[in-house]
Enzyme design. Structure first.
Site, short mmCIF file in Angstrom:
data_model
loop_
_atom_site.label_atom_id
_atom_site.label_comp_id
_atom_site.label_asym_id
_atom_site.label_seq_id
_atom_site.Cartn_x
_atom_site.Cartn_y
_atom_site.Cartn_z
N GLY A 16 0.79 -1.24 0.00
CA GLY A 16 0.00 0.00 0.00
C GLY A 16 0.81 1.28 0.00
O GLY A 16 0.39 2.29 0.56
N MET A 95 -4.68 -6.81 -6.74
CA MET A 95 -4.24 -7.86 -7.66
C MET A 95 -5.34 -8.85 -8.04
O MET A 95 -5.06 -10.03 -8.24
CB MET A 95 -3.03 -8.60 -7.06
CG MET A 95 -1.85 -7.71 -6.75
SD MET A 95 -1.23 -6.85 -8.22
CE MET A 95 -0.32 -8.19 -9.00
N HIS A 114 -0.60 1.35 -13.17
CA HIS A 114 0.10 0.18 -13.70
C HIS A 114 1.57 0.56 -13.93
O HIS A 114 1.85 1.62 -14.48
CB HIS A 114 -0.56 -0.24 -15.02
CG HIS A 114 0.07 -1.47 -15.61
ND1 HIS A 114 -0.12 -2.73 -15.06
CD2 HIS A 114 0.90 -1.63 -16.66
CE1 HIS A 114 0.57 -3.61 -15.77
NE2 HIS A 114 1.19 -2.97 -16.74
C1 GRF Z 1 2.67 -0.75 -7.84
O1 GRF Z 1 3.86 -0.90 -8.54
C2 GRF Z 1 1.53 -0.57 -8.79
O2 GRF Z 1 1.87 0.07 -9.98
C3 GRF Z 1 1.15 -2.01 -9.11
O3 GRF Z 1 1.31 -2.69 -7.91
C4 GRF Z 1 2.28 -2.01 -7.10
C5 GRF Z 1 1.60 -1.72 -5.80
O4 GRF Z 1 2.49 -1.19 -4.86
N1 GRF Z 1 -0.18 -2.06 -9.65
P1 GRF Z 1 1.96 -0.58 -3.50
O5 GRF Z 1 1.09 -1.65 -2.84
O6 GRF Z 1 1.18 0.64 -3.83
O7 GRF Z 1 3.17 -0.30 -2.69
#
Ligand code: GRF
Length: 222
Positions: A16, A95, A114
């Site tokens: 997050g 995810m 993304h």
């Molecule tokens: C990020 O790199 C985002 O682009 C991808 O998943 C990752 C999430 O990272 N969809 P976080 O949980 O926000 O640290």
């Protein structure tokens, strides 16, 4: 201002860090969005703890409880969003692939980030694939969500260099810093009603159509 702030839910699956960047930005009284709910599909998502420590409502909809019934999983998420009167959904490292029915309910009201310069490298392992393909530029994209994964009108992108000695991890770290800069800005643009979606194109009504902010680390294109 507070009364006009858009009510936002952030959906996460893990650490997050993008959620945290948005929460930090939302501390500003001028920020047009209020994060009222953080929802995760995993009970151990680290970001849940971060949000809870900041006094934000959290919710878990564990995909494992739905045994492949994606409609029921999405319906449960939707119920939580409605219960909190959510106006804008922000996917931040969430995810799970959402069903077309759910996505259709949030057309132009759901964003995703993304870690590639879309439309290149949809899906997973984006950093590895950018390096293997010999790209000189990589980056990240904030887009409105459509039923097809990692498609949808592009709101903003940030480009960073791919260096000769980059590993997927070093490139991911460089891109992540750029993510933390563009995602709070993108959320503010949408929450502040500064954005019009026309087919696959997004118009930003903020004085000028396009803003280019550069620093030594990234080109950020809004
Ligand atoms: C990020 O790199 C985002 O682009 C991808 O998943 C990752 C999430 O990272 N969809 P976080 O949980 O926000 O640290």
């Amino acid at each position: 201002m507070a009364a006009n702030k858009k009510r936002v839910a952030v959906l996460i699956s893990g650490r997050g860090s993008n959620m945290t960047a948005i929460l930090d930005a939302a501390k500003s009284p001028d920020y047009p969005a209020e994060i009222v709910l953080v929802l995760a599909n995993k009970p151990d998502a680290k970001g849940l703890e971060t949000a809870a420590n900041l006094g934000i409502a959290t919710q878990v909809v564990d995909h494992k409880d739905y045994k492949g019934n994606r409609e029921a999983f999405d319906a449960q998420i939707h119920a939580h969003l409605e219960a909190h009167n959510i106006e804008l959904v922000v996917l931040a490292g969430f995810m799970r692939i959402l069903t077309p029915g759910f996505v259709g309910k949030w057309t132009d009201k759901m964003l995703n980030i993304h870690p590639s310069l879309l439309p290149s490298f949809k899906g997973l392992d984006t950093h590895e694939r950018a390096i293997e393909t010999g790209c000189r530029l990589a980056g990240c994209t904030v887009h409105f969500v459509r039923a097809d994964m990692d498609s949808g009108p592009i709101l903003c992108q940030a480009a960073v260099p791919v260096l000769d000695d980059d590993s997927p991890d070093s490139l991911a770290a460089r891109i992540l810093k750029a993510e933390h800069r563009i995602y709070p800005h993108a959320v503010a643009l949408v929450a502040g009603d500064k954005v019009t979606v026309e087919g696959m194109r997004v118009r930003i009504d903020e004085g000028s159509d396009t803003k280019l902010c550069a620093n030594s680390e990234a080109q950020l294109i809004f």
